[in-house]
Design a protein around this motif. Structure first.
Motif, mmCIF file in Angstrom:
data_model
loop_
_atom_site.group_PDB
_atom_site.id
_atom_site.type_symbol
_atom_site.label_atom_id
_atom_site.label_comp_id
_atom_site.label_asym_id
_atom_site.label_seq_id
_atom_site.Cartn_x
_atom_site.Cartn_y
_atom_site.Cartn_z
ATOM 1 N N ALA A 1 45.158 -37.404 25.639
ATOM 2 C CA ALA A 1 46.169 -38.451 25.471
ATOM 3 C C ALA A 1 46.677 -38.527 24.035
ATOM 4 C CB ALA A 1 45.614 -39.801 25.914
ATOM 5 N N ARG A 2 45.746 -38.425 23.088
ATOM 6 C CA ARG A 2 46.164 -38.507 21.686
ATOM 7 C C ARG A 2 45.217 -37.668 20.823
ATOM 8 N NH1 ARG A 2 45.375 -43.941 20.170
ATOM 9 N NH2 ARG A 2 43.312 -43.276 19.507
ATOM 10 N N ASP A 3 45.681 -36.506 20.424
ATOM 11 C CA ASP A 3 44.885 -35.599 19.600
ATOM 12 C C ASP A 3 45.148 -35.899 18.128
ATOM 13 O OD1 ASP A 3 43.560 -33.576 18.344
ATOM 14 O OD2 ASP A 3 44.766 -31.945 19.186
ATOM 15 N N PRO A 4 44.175 -36.430 17.383
ATOM 16 C CA PRO A 4 44.401 -36.781 15.970
ATOM 17 C C PRO A 4 44.729 -35.583 15.094
ATOM 18 C CG PRO A 4 42.069 -36.936 16.517
ATOM 19 C CD PRO A 4 42.795 -36.744 17.809
ATOM 20 N N GLN A 5 44.373 -34.376 15.541
ATOM 21 C CA GLN A 5 44.654 -33.174 14.765
ATOM 22 C C GLN A 5 45.902 -32.444 15.242
ATOM 23 O OE1 GLN A 5 41.231 -30.657 14.083
ATOM 24 N NE2 GLN A 5 39.808 -32.397 14.061
ATOM 25 N N SER A 6 46.562 -33.015 16.252
ATOM 26 C CA SER A 6 47.843 -32.486 16.758
ATOM 27 C C SER A 6 47.748 -31.056 17.279
ATOM 28 C CB SER A 6 48.924 -32.564 15.668
ATOM 29 O OG SER A 6 49.104 -33.901 15.251
ATOM 30 N N GLN A 7 46.561 -30.648 17.699
ATOM 31 C CA GLN A 7 46.430 -29.343 18.334
ATOM 32 C C GLN A 7 47.065 -29.380 19.725
ATOM 33 O OE1 GLN A 7 42.398 -27.946 18.528
ATOM 34 N NE2 GLN A 7 42.889 -26.149 19.785
ATOM 35 N N PHE A 8 46.941 -30.529 20.375
ATOM 36 C CA PHE A 8 47.584 -30.759 21.663
ATOM 37 C C PHE A 8 48.744 -31.720 21.450
ATOM 38 C CE2 PHE A 8 43.490 -29.244 22.889
ATOM 39 C CZ PHE A 8 43.630 -28.664 24.139
ATOM 40 N N GLU A 9 49.814 -31.523 22.195
ATOM 41 C CA GLU A 9 50.938 -32.440 22.101
ATOM 42 C C GLU A 9 50.531 -33.814 22.624
ATOM 43 O OE1 GLU A 9 54.154 -31.199 24.526
ATOM 44 O OE2 GLU A 9 52.957 -31.070 26.361
ATOM 45 N N GLN A 10 51.254 -34.832 22.190
ATOM 46 C CA GLN A 10 50.950 -36.189 22.625
ATOM 47 C C GLN A 10 51.054 -36.310 24.143
ATOM 48 O OE1 GLN A 10 53.707 -39.152 21.270
ATOM 49 N NE2 GLN A 10 52.330 -40.855 21.670
ATOM 50 N N ALA A 11 50.082 -37.010 24.736
ATOM 51 C CA ALA A 11 50.031 -37.245 26.180
ATOM 52 C C ALA A 11 49.940 -35.930 26.953
ATOM 53 C CB ALA A 11 51.239 -38.051 26.645
ATOM 54 N N HIS A 12 49.174 -34.997 26.406
ATOM 55 C CA HIS A 12 48.984 -33.703 27.068
ATOM 56 C C HIS A 12 48.340 -33.903 28.440
ATOM 57 C CE1 HIS A 12 47.897 -29.454 27.591
ATOM 58 N NE2 HIS A 12 46.712 -29.892 27.986
ATOM 59 N N GLY A 13 48.967 -33.369 29.476
ATOM 60 C CA GLY A 13 48.454 -33.493 30.832
ATOM 61 C C GLY A 13 48.805 -34.794 31.526
ATOM 62 N N CYS A 14 49.367 -35.735 30.778
ATOM 63 C CA CYS A 14 49.686 -37.044 31.360
ATOM 64 C C CYS A 14 50.972 -37.023 32.174
ATOM 65 C CB CYS A 14 49.781 -38.102 30.266
ATOM 66 S SG CYS A 14 48.236 -38.393 29.389
ATOM 67 N N ASP A 15 51.789 -35.987 32.005
ATOM 68 C CA ASP A 15 53.027 -35.903 32.781
ATOM 69 C C ASP A 15 52.718 -35.714 34.263
ATOM 70 O OD1 ASP A 15 51.939 -33.433 32.203
ATOM 71 O OD2 ASP A 15 53.861 -32.417 31.971
ATOM 72 N N VAL A 16 51.804 -34.798 34.550
ATOM 73 C CA VAL A 16 51.410 -34.576 35.951
ATOM 74 C C VAL A 16 50.724 -35.817 36.505
ATOM 75 C CG1 VAL A 16 50.074 -33.102 37.499
ATOM 76 C CG2 VAL A 16 51.153 -32.119 35.469
ATOM 77 N N LEU A 17 49.942 -36.467 35.657
ATOM 78 C CA LEU A 17 49.235 -37.682 36.066
ATOM 79 C C LEU A 17 50.227 -38.784 36.433
ATOM 80 C CD1 LEU A 17 46.320 -38.712 36.313
ATOM 81 C CD2 LEU A 17 46.493 -39.505 33.948
ATOM 82 N N LEU A 18 51.216 -38.990 35.580
ATOM 83 C CA LEU A 18 52.225 -40.020 35.833
ATOM 84 C C LEU A 18 52.978 -39.742 37.132
ATOM 85 C CD1 LEU A 18 53.901 -42.485 34.968
ATOM 86 C CD2 LEU A 18 55.316 -40.933 33.590
ATOM 87 N N GLN A 19 53.340 -38.498 37.352
ATOM 88 C CA GLN A 19 54.048 -38.144 38.584
ATOM 89 C C GLN A 19 53.191 -38.422 39.813
ATOM 90 O OE1 GLN A 19 54.923 -34.059 37.630
ATOM 91 N NE2 GLN A 19 56.919 -34.529 36.751
ATOM 92 N N SER A 20 51.894 -38.165 39.700
ATOM 93 C CA SER A 20 51.016 -38.417 40.853
ATOM 94 C C SER A 20 50.915 -39.906 41.145
ATOM 95 C CB SER A 20 49.622 -37.831 40.591
ATOM 96 O OG SER A 20 48.907 -38.603 39.631
ATOM 97 N N TRP A 21 50.920 -40.736 40.116
ATOM 98 C CA TRP A 21 50.845 -42.185 40.319
ATOM 99 C C TRP A 21 52.086 -42.699 41.029
ATOM 100 C CZ3 TRP A 21 49.154 -43.479 34.617
ATOM 101 C CH2 TRP A 21 47.797 -43.119 34.455
ATOM 102 N N LEU A 22 53.230 -42.205 40.617
ATOM 103 C CA LEU A 22 54.484 -42.694 41.179
ATOM 104 C C LEU A 22 54.731 -42.182 42.590
ATOM 105 C CD1 LEU A 22 56.745 -42.311 38.004
ATOM 106 C CD2 LEU A 22 55.939 -44.451 39.019
#
Length: 311
Positions: A257-278
């Protein structure tokens, strides 16, 4: 009528009817919604509700806030931001994750027991159909409340979000999972919590269960990613085997969700999660074939032979 100078600030008094005076519009305060607020909203239009469940510091508030913050950068998960009734709450929770807070490391304040149950509201629309708005309510509650349910399953009945949510998301803390001395406890706690929710009747076949592995960035930097993720997959498979027939679905997601070292983009993997909720739908009802009326002795014999009662 007497002319009024152009620079005059006076205005004509227009009489207000009783009907207009009583038609007050209640604007959202921006604070977290209560269960009553959610109920009022649902009387007006439908919404999806997600119960975010997890132990203390597993990343519940961070997950909620990161999705909201990601929309600040533009469309996300093929959707655009369409409003929120809890803007103030989002901003307060996410303040310490922003550079303007002056913090050396992004942080999210923990939800305390005294705050009880609260909901964050997020409205989004498909990027190509901005008029088709969908509402989403995400629950937030202190992790201690769910841990109490392990010891006293009856306590889970008091947690309204578990019974009302279409999707129940159980978070597994990736930061704890990479510590060998905590691996077994973390995975066993998640499984036992699901067992308690199902066996107590808190969850039903109309609800979707998600197991969300959080802090994927910490797992990546610790190494041994494949084995760590494999352990979680085995746990989810056991949950599906033991309780899958008592739930609508059981799925696994991995997020950072939030990588302090910015190795992963913000909200990494949360796009698929959000789509599944909706897109979570109520499962199709199980159709039971009608019982054939037995009117004659011949019908009785035929029915019994069908089920092997007679040879």
């Amino acid at each position: 009528m007497k002319a009024r100078p152009a620079d005059s600030t006076e205005t004509d008094e227009v009489p207000i009817s009783e009907e207009t005076a009583s038609a007050k519009v209640r604007l959202p305060s921006g604070e977290p919604f209560t269960q009553e607020d959610v109920n009022v909203h649902l009387l007006k239009r439908p919404a999806q509700m997600v119960a975010i469940v997890g132990d203390t510091s597993s990343g519940k508030s961070t997950l909620i806030c990161s999705i909201y913050d990601r929309f600040h950068r533009g469309p996300f998960a093929d959707r655009v931001f369409a409003g929120s009734g809890t803007l103030t709450a989002f901003e307060e929770v996410g303040h310490y994750a922003k550079a303007s807070s002056g913090m050396d490391r992004p942080d999210t304040p923990r939800t305390s027991l005294s705050q009880g149950l609260q909901f964050f509201h997020l409205a989004t629309s498909p990027a190509n159909e901005p008029t088709q708005t969908a509402d989403l309510f995400l629950s937030d509650r202190a992790g201690e409340s769910y841990r109490e349910g392990l010891d006293t399953p009856a306590h889970l009945h008091d947690l309204q979000e578990l019974r009302l949510a279409r999707t129940v998301a159980v978070l597994i803390d990736g930061a704890r999972l990479i510590r060998p001395e905590e691996q077994h406890e973390v995975l066993d706690t998640a499984r036992q919590l699901v067992r308690a929710m199902v066996d107590s009747g808190t969850l039903s076949t109309a609800q979707h269960l998600q197991v969300i592995l959080t802090k994927r960035d910490d797992i990546e930097r610790a190494g041994d990613v494949e084995q760590t993720v494999a352990r979680v997959q085995v746990t989810v498979e056991r949950i599906a085997q033991d309780f899958g027939n008592r739930l609508a679905s059981v799925t696994l997601f991995e997020i950072a969700a939030r990588d302090p070292q910015s190795q992963f983009e913000q909200a990494h993997g949360c796009d698929v999660l959000l789509q599944s909720w909706l897109s979570a739908k109520e499962p199709d009802p199980v159709r039971v074939p009608p019982i054939k009326a037995i009117d004659t002795r011949f019908d009785f014999l035929a029915e019994n032979r069908k089920f092997g009662a007679l040879s």
